[in-house]
Write a protein that holds these residues in place. Structure first.
Motif, mmCIF file in Angstrom:
data_model
loop_
_atom_site.group_PDB
_atom_site.id
_atom_site.type_symbol
_atom_site.label_atom_id
_atom_site.label_comp_id
_atom_site.label_asym_id
_atom_site.label_seq_id
_atom_site.Cartn_x
_atom_site.Cartn_y
_atom_site.Cartn_z
ATOM 1 N N LEU A 176 50.760 -3.586 60.950
ATOM 2 C CA LEU A 176 49.575 -4.111 60.282
ATOM 3 C C LEU A 176 49.350 -5.574 60.632
ATOM 4 O O LEU A 176 48.202 -6.029 60.774
ATOM 5 N N ARG A 177 50.438 -6.312 60.783
ATOM 6 C CA ARG A 177 50.312 -7.743 61.079
ATOM 7 C C ARG A 177 49.972 -8.009 62.548
ATOM 8 O O ARG A 177 49.200 -8.916 62.858
ATOM 9 N N ALA A 178 50.560 -7.199 63.445
ATOM 10 C CA ALA A 178 50.440 -7.512 64.881
ATOM 11 C C ALA A 178 49.587 -6.522 65.656
ATOM 12 O O ALA A 178 49.300 -6.759 66.827
ATOM 13 N N GLY A 179 49.195 -5.436 65.039
ATOM 14 C CA GLY A 179 48.491 -4.396 65.780
ATOM 15 C C GLY A 179 47.075 -4.793 66.152
ATOM 16 O O GLY A 179 46.337 -5.353 65.326
ATOM 17 N N ALA A 180 46.715 -4.484 67.388
ATOM 18 C CA ALA A 180 45.335 -4.747 67.832
ATOM 19 C C ALA A 180 44.435 -3.608 67.388
ATOM 20 O O ALA A 180 44.898 -2.524 66.993
#
Length: 212
Positions: free
Chosen positions: A126-130
């Protein structure tokens, strides 16, 4: 003497209930792992920094609840049978209460343990996903009432087995006393030291042979 014996019985029942609760609570760990192995996980797609259902018509959310109810109800069945078998030697009330309390605790342990698996990877995605990234969410319960499937099933099974046992004992008691539990015309009854057959009594007339 009587007080000591009664206190000893109460202490024994409390001890049996506590041990049953602890033993059943531990079962929540393998049941939680089994839930993880059986239940499908819901897939989300990242869009604008948010996780949206990849398939709006997915049934995985319901399936997670359903699998949890199935595996915990099965354990409730086994716990109810085990408590009934042991109740004759260890006391019914203590085991029943301990089984119910332990089943609630075990269900909560299974739920939280199952939810923990994959939780860290999900939050990282959720934090790093494009945008467009697919992520699998950890298992979760959406109908929290299924947590009660384990204790309710155990209590119902215990109660049914106990009721069947009581009915069987009562039937054997009647048969041992010579009472088949039936009555009606044609059955002999003791009257004045002799037998009186209800079916042999004339109907519609009194003792003087006059019409009623």
């Amino acid at each position: 003497m009587f007080t000591d014996a009664g206190g000893g019985r109460v202490a024994s029942r409390i001890r049996a209930g506590v041990l049953a609760a602890l033993a059943i609570t531990v079962l929540g760990v393998p049941i939680g792992l089994l839930w993880v192995a059986l239940a499908p996980r819901t897939t989300y797609q990242m869009a604008g920094g948010k996780a949206l259902l990849a398939d709006p018509e997915t049934q995985t959310l319901i399936a997670a609840d359903g699998w949890f109810a199935v595996v915990t109800a099965a354990m409730g069945l086994l716990c109810g049978v085990a408590a009934y078998v042991l109740a004759g030697r260890l006391g019914e009330l203590g085991l029943l209460v301990g089984t119910a309390v332990g089943a609630v605790a075990a269900a909560v342990v299974a739920w939280r343990l199952g939810h923990f698996f994959g939780l860290g990877a999900y939050h990282h995605a959720l934090r790093a996903g494009a945008d467009g990234t697919l992520v699998r969410a950890p298992l979760a319960l959406h109908a929290l009432g299924v947590v009660l499937a384990w204790p309710l099933t155990a209590a119902v099974v215990f109660g049914l087995l106990e009721a069947l046992d009581v009915a069987g004992r009562e039937k054997r008691r009647r048969l041992a006393a010579g009472d088949p539990g039936r009555g009606g015309a044609g059955q002999p009854y003791q009257v004045g030291g002799g037998q009186f057959d209800l079916e042999a009594t004339p109907t519609g007339r009194d003792v003087d042979r006059r019409e009623s």
